[in-house]
Design a protein around this motif. Structure first.
Motif, mmCIF file in Angstrom:
data_model
loop_
_atom_site.group_PDB
_atom_site.id
_atom_site.type_symbol
_atom_site.label_atom_id
_atom_site.label_comp_id
_atom_site.label_asym_id
_atom_site.label_seq_id
_atom_site.Cartn_x
_atom_site.Cartn_y
_atom_site.Cartn_z
ATOM 1 N N ASN A 1 35.360 3.567 63.728
ATOM 2 C CA ASN A 1 36.585 3.475 64.542
ATOM 3 C C ASN A 1 36.788 1.938 64.807
ATOM 4 O O ASN A 1 38.018 1.327 64.493
ATOM 5 C CB ASN A 1 36.251 4.285 65.829
ATOM 6 C CG ASN A 1 36.667 5.587 65.710
ATOM 7 O OD1 ASN A 1 37.140 6.326 64.656
ATOM 8 N ND2 ASN A 1 35.981 6.121 66.758
ATOM 9 N N GLY A 2 35.846 1.222 64.979
ATOM 10 C CA GLY A 2 36.048 -0.152 65.139
ATOM 11 C C GLY A 2 36.098 -1.175 64.126
ATOM 12 O O GLY A 2 36.624 -2.138 63.814
ATOM 13 N N TYR A 3 35.412 -0.681 63.072
ATOM 14 C CA TYR A 3 34.954 -1.644 62.028
ATOM 15 C C TYR A 3 35.057 -1.512 60.564
ATOM 16 O O TYR A 3 34.713 -1.899 59.499
ATOM 17 C CB TYR A 3 33.262 -2.404 62.226
ATOM 18 C CG TYR A 3 33.596 -2.903 63.366
ATOM 19 C CD1 TYR A 3 33.925 -4.429 63.695
ATOM 20 C CD2 TYR A 3 32.947 -2.383 64.631
ATOM 21 C CE1 TYR A 3 33.980 -4.881 64.903
ATOM 22 C CE2 TYR A 3 32.882 -3.224 65.801
ATOM 23 C CZ TYR A 3 33.279 -4.305 65.917
ATOM 24 O OH TYR A 3 33.177 -5.067 67.040
ATOM 25 N N ALA A 4 35.589 -0.225 60.317
ATOM 26 C CA ALA A 4 35.636 0.313 58.901
ATOM 27 C C ALA A 4 36.294 -0.289 58.020
ATOM 28 O O ALA A 4 36.016 -0.665 56.799
ATOM 29 C CB ALA A 4 36.471 1.803 59.004
ATOM 30 N N ASP A 5 37.319 -1.365 58.422
ATOM 31 C CA ASP A 5 38.070 -2.277 57.433
ATOM 32 C C ASP A 5 37.330 -3.505 57.327
ATOM 33 O O ASP A 5 37.596 -4.083 56.334
ATOM 34 C CB ASP A 5 39.577 -2.405 58.008
ATOM 35 C CG ASP A 5 39.384 -3.090 59.412
ATOM 36 O OD1 ASP A 5 38.517 -3.092 60.130
ATOM 37 O OD2 ASP A 5 40.286 -3.959 59.849
ATOM 38 N N GLN A 6 36.126 -3.839 58.000
ATOM 39 C CA GLN A 6 35.440 -4.977 58.047
ATOM 40 C C GLN A 6 34.228 -4.505 57.189
ATOM 41 O O GLN A 6 33.569 -5.565 56.888
ATOM 42 C CB GLN A 6 35.508 -5.825 59.294
ATOM 43 C CG GLN A 6 36.637 -6.030 59.884
ATOM 44 C CD GLN A 6 36.497 -6.527 61.072
ATOM 45 O OE1 GLN A 6 35.577 -7.661 61.512
ATOM 46 N NE2 GLN A 6 36.915 -6.118 62.120
ATOM 47 N N MET A 7 33.784 -3.487 57.086
ATOM 48 C CA MET A 7 32.458 -3.191 56.741
ATOM 49 C C MET A 7 32.292 -3.446 55.280
ATOM 50 O O MET A 7 33.262 -3.334 54.169
ATOM 51 C CB MET A 7 32.308 -1.591 56.573
ATOM 52 C CG MET A 7 31.920 -1.065 58.010
ATOM 53 S SD MET A 7 31.567 0.598 58.113
ATOM 54 C CE MET A 7 31.290 1.023 59.899
ATOM 55 N N LEU A 8 31.193 -3.778 54.766
ATOM 56 C CA LEU A 8 30.882 -4.009 53.189
ATOM 57 C C LEU A 8 31.343 -2.703 52.480
ATOM 58 O O LEU A 8 30.994 -1.377 53.297
ATOM 59 C CB LEU A 8 29.304 -4.184 53.038
ATOM 60 C CG LEU A 8 28.897 -5.580 53.642
ATOM 61 C CD1 LEU A 8 27.435 -5.786 53.318
ATOM 62 C CD2 LEU A 8 29.661 -6.697 53.144
ATOM 63 N N PRO A 9 31.678 -2.520 51.513
ATOM 64 C CA PRO A 9 31.791 -1.086 50.643
ATOM 65 C C PRO A 9 31.008 -0.249 50.909
ATOM 66 O O PRO A 9 31.009 0.999 51.160
ATOM 67 C CB PRO A 9 32.429 -1.494 49.437
ATOM 68 C CG PRO A 9 32.608 -3.019 49.361
ATOM 69 C CD PRO A 9 31.822 -3.489 50.460
ATOM 70 N N GLU A 10 29.510 -0.479 50.532
ATOM 71 C CA GLU A 10 28.555 0.437 50.732
ATOM 72 C C GLU A 10 28.185 0.841 51.998
ATOM 73 O O GLU A 10 27.704 1.963 51.970
ATOM 74 C CB GLU A 10 27.284 -0.241 50.106
ATOM 75 C CG GLU A 10 26.638 -1.473 50.623
ATOM 76 C CD GLU A 10 27.180 -2.783 50.238
ATOM 77 O OE1 GLU A 10 26.585 -3.885 50.230
ATOM 78 O OE2 GLU A 10 28.361 -2.949 49.579
#
Length: 305
Positions: free
Chosen positions: A250-259
């Motif tokens: 919810n907070g960081y999906a768009d900032q996570m590394l793809p893996e």
């Protein structure tokens, strides 16, 4: 920097939560004041003390040694998170418990391992040396972290009292306040790994981690305590790992590394047959502690992850 110019000491904001900590607080504060080669400020939140803690903090503030404020009782996680939200800006931040003793090189040793250019989020944590109430050494719980996001989702072992992090990571943390957060240090660590921050572990202790009857979270009887706690969570069907994954998504999906985004999605949907098989047989959730890994696999198998 020109030849011959001295590098300015780094500025560190130490964030401490207190609760009925009068007995050991002064000794801990003095060890923070003695930190070498850094400019150290102390910011304290009292979490509803009923002993002489607030009087001690007020005396320290009057002599210019620290700044503090009082709040309603939130428990350790909520109190430290409130500190993180309201602390003055600094280059670096460090969490501090009220009853430990820091070695003089604790902060400098941490910062020396990280990127001083502050371009990317950075987080340091380290091994602790367990001591009794009189600071006599005890056998410590030695950790061997893999520093992977999968391990962080599986195992919660990081000690907030050793953490040092930079302003870039604090800004990432302030962008989202989770509704589910068991401990502030676990959340900080998981966010850092999820977004690909620089994460450093120091196997050399720079903190005397005092064990006594009033510890909020301790390690002295950790093996029995942790097993009891894990079994209790299984009985209560708490599913702490998948809930944590949902908060991270919810907070960081768009900032996570793809893996990491991929793994988070699998953990959130671990009851799905294909995801369950993948999590059970792949090495994505491997961690240094085999007992934790075994318990985690059981949790996945019985839909309690």
């Amino acid at each position: 920097m020109e030849l011959g110019e001295l590098e300015a000491p780094c500025k560190v904001m130490v964030l401490m939560s207190t609760y009925n900590g009068q007995r050991y607080l002064q000794e801990q504060l003095d060890s923070i004041y003695r930190q070498k080669d850094v400019v150290c400020s102390v910011y304290v939140r009292d979490d509803g003390s009923s002993d002489g803690t607030c009087n001690l903090l007020e005396w320290e503030q009057e002599r210019g040694a620290l700044k503090w404020y009082a709040g309603r009782n939130l428990g350790p996680a909520g109190s430290f998170w409130d500190l993180l939200l309201h602390a003055p800006q600094s280059e670096w931040y460090a969490f501090a418990d009220q009853d430990d003793v820091w070695l003089e090189d604790k902060l400098e040793s941490a910062i020396s391992r990280m990127d001083k250019e502050q371009c990317m989020p950075c987080l340091y944590f380290g091994q602790t040396q367990l001591v009794d109430e009189e600071l006599n050494p005890l056998k410590s719980v030695v950790i061997h972290p893999r520093l992977t996001y999968g391990e962080a989702l599986m195992s919660q072992f990081v000690g907030g009292c050793t953490m040092v992090f930079n302003h870039a990571l604090r800004e990432k943390l302030l962008a989202y306040t989770p509704t589910y957060m068991r401990m502030h240090d676990v959340w900080v660590y998981d966010v850092a790994l999820a977004i690909g921050a620089q994460v450093c572990f120091d196997a050399v202790p720079h903190i005397l981690y005092r064990q006594h009857s009033s510890n909020a979270v301790g390690q002295l009887d950790s093996v029995t305590f942790r097993w009891r706690e894990r079994m209790g969570r299984l009985r209560r069907h708490e599913r702490i790992r998948s809930r944590l994954a949902e908060e991270l998504w919810n907070g960081y999906a768009d900032q996570m590394l793809p893996e990491n985004r991929n793994l988070t999605r699998k953990v959130m949907n671990y009851r799905n047959g294909l995801n369950k098989v993948h999590l059970l047989v792949s090495g994505d959730l491997n961690c240094g502690n085999r007992m934790v890994a075994w318990m985690g696999k059981l949790s996945i198998l019985f839909n309690l992850f």
